[in-house]
Design a protein around this motif. Structure first.
Motif, PDB file in Angstrom:
ATOM      1  N   CYS A 119      -3.884  26.980  -5.491  1.00 57.06           N
ATOM      2  CA  CYS A 119      -4.704  25.634  -5.922  1.00 57.06           C
ATOM      3  C   CYS A 119      -3.961  25.624  -7.684  1.00 57.06           C
ATOM      4  O   CYS A 119      -3.727  26.436  -8.950  1.00 57.06           O
ATOM      5  N   CYS A 122      -6.754  26.933 -11.020  1.00 56.23           N
ATOM      6  CA  CYS A 122      -7.063  28.393 -11.596  1.00 56.23           C
ATOM      7  C   CYS A 122      -6.076  29.456 -11.313  1.00 56.23           C
ATOM      8  O   CYS A 122      -5.143  30.211 -11.541  1.00 56.23           O
ATOM      9  N   ILE A 124      -4.184  30.711  -8.513  1.00 58.83           N
ATOM     10  CA  ILE A 124      -4.037  31.834  -7.445  1.00 58.83           C
ATOM     11  C   ILE A 124      -3.444  30.428  -6.307  1.00 58.83           C
ATOM     12  O   ILE A 124      -3.418  29.824  -5.684  1.00 58.83           O
ATOM     13  N   CYS A 138     -10.861  25.554  -3.266  1.00 57.36           N
ATOM     14  CA  CYS A 138     -10.163  26.923  -4.159  1.00 57.36           C
ATOM     15  C   CYS A 138     -10.891  28.159  -3.389  1.00 57.36           C
ATOM     16  O   CYS A 138     -12.860  28.613  -4.102  1.00 57.36           O
ATOM     17  N   CYS A 141     -11.949  29.687  -7.318  1.00 56.51           N
ATOM     18  CA  CYS A 141     -12.639  29.016  -8.567  1.00 56.51           C
ATOM     19  C   CYS A 141     -13.631  27.955  -7.944  1.00 56.51           C
ATOM     20  O   CYS A 141     -14.409  27.623  -8.447  1.00 56.51           O
TER      21      CYS A 141
HETATM   22 ZN    ZN Z   1      -8.745  28.248  -7.899  1.00 59.39          ZN
END
Ligand code: ZN
Ligand code: OAD
Length: 238
Positions: A119, A122, A124, A138, A141
């Protein structure tokens, strides 16, 4: 066994016979797609849809692809080296998962993986085997900012500290199916030479930096890699 600390570097040539395509050969991927459009952060900002289409197609073709004898030979070599108490790291520039499908375990994807997303909002990361769209959200987030977890030009490849540390102490470095055009991978042979390692190139034809290797064997990866690895495994076994 002569060699105890081995580093293998692979590129698109090792997966060519599995149908994944190479980049710089005469009908290679970069003759059909613009590298600036699909393999740079700027290209993704300009036209994320185009970038998703490109990697979705590659991810789909990976579903059909199977490891070839070259992938399998390298996995067998890892098993033999480890059994004999040696160390082997396979660094791949490939974003496919054919080395792991063949059984390689000591593996580092320096250019990321097609079957992983990240992502951009964020940070991840997670496994992913579906198509990606510009509005795919995502799971953490909620932002529509997922991108393939592949390293684009202008971004830092993964695992560089670990790779340079191993290169500085290796006694055998083998470059397989790569054109030697893309840095930092193309410079690994120099680091290995500085460490006093024996250096081998296995490729369809001599690469751009073939002269830097102490030994070269040329031909299809499915044959050349299989023969070279089988020779080494025999030596390890005695
Ligand atoms: Zn994210
Ligand atoms: P290239 O396409 O630049 O080089 C592939 C090499 O494999 C060439 O030297 C071919 O001669 C050789 N080859 C082709 N078919 C083969 C076969 N059947 N057996 C053995 N060798 C064969 O691909 P890479 O060197 O992997 O990066 O390219 C490096 C990076 O450039 C890729 O990871 C990718 C690309 O742009 C990113 O996208 C960041």
């Amino acid at each position: 066994m002569d060699y105890r600390r081995i580093i293998l570097l692979t590129g698109a040539g090792v997966s060519a016979e599995s149908g994944m395509g190479t980049f710089r050969d005469k009908d290679g991927i970069w003759t059909r797609h613009s590298l600036e459009d699909v393999a740079t952060p700027e290209g993704f900002t300009r036209n994320p849809r185009l970038v998703h289409d490109f990697y979705n197609a590659r991810r789909r073709s990976l579903r059909e692809a199977a490891p070839n004898p070259a992938h399998r030979a390298l996995a067998r070599l890892e098993g033999a080296v480890k059994k004999a108490g040696g160390d082997l790291l396979l660094v791949t520039q490939n974003v496919d998962d054919l080395h792991e499908k063949a059984g390689s375990r000591s593996l580092l994807h320096m250019h990321g993986e097609l079957k992983q997303v990240m992502c951009a909002s964020c940070g991840i990361k997670g496994a992913w085997d579906e198509d990606l769209f510009t509005d795919t959200e995502c799971w953490r987030c909620g932002a529509s900012a997922l991108r393939p977890d592949v390293v684009w030009f202008g971004e830092m490849p993964y695992g560089m500290d670990a790779i340079y540390q191993k290169l500085g102490a290796c006694d055998l470095f083998v470059s397989i199916g790569t054109s030697g055009e893309v840095y930092p991978a193309a410079g690994f042979v120099n680091e290995a030479r500085r460490a006093g390692a024996h250096t081998v190139e296995l490729n369809l034809e001599p690469s751009a930096n073939a002269w830097e290797f102490s030994e070269g064997r040329y031909g299809l990866a499915s044959q050349v890699v299989d023969e070279w690895a089988s020779d080494l495994i025999r030596k390890i076994a005695v």
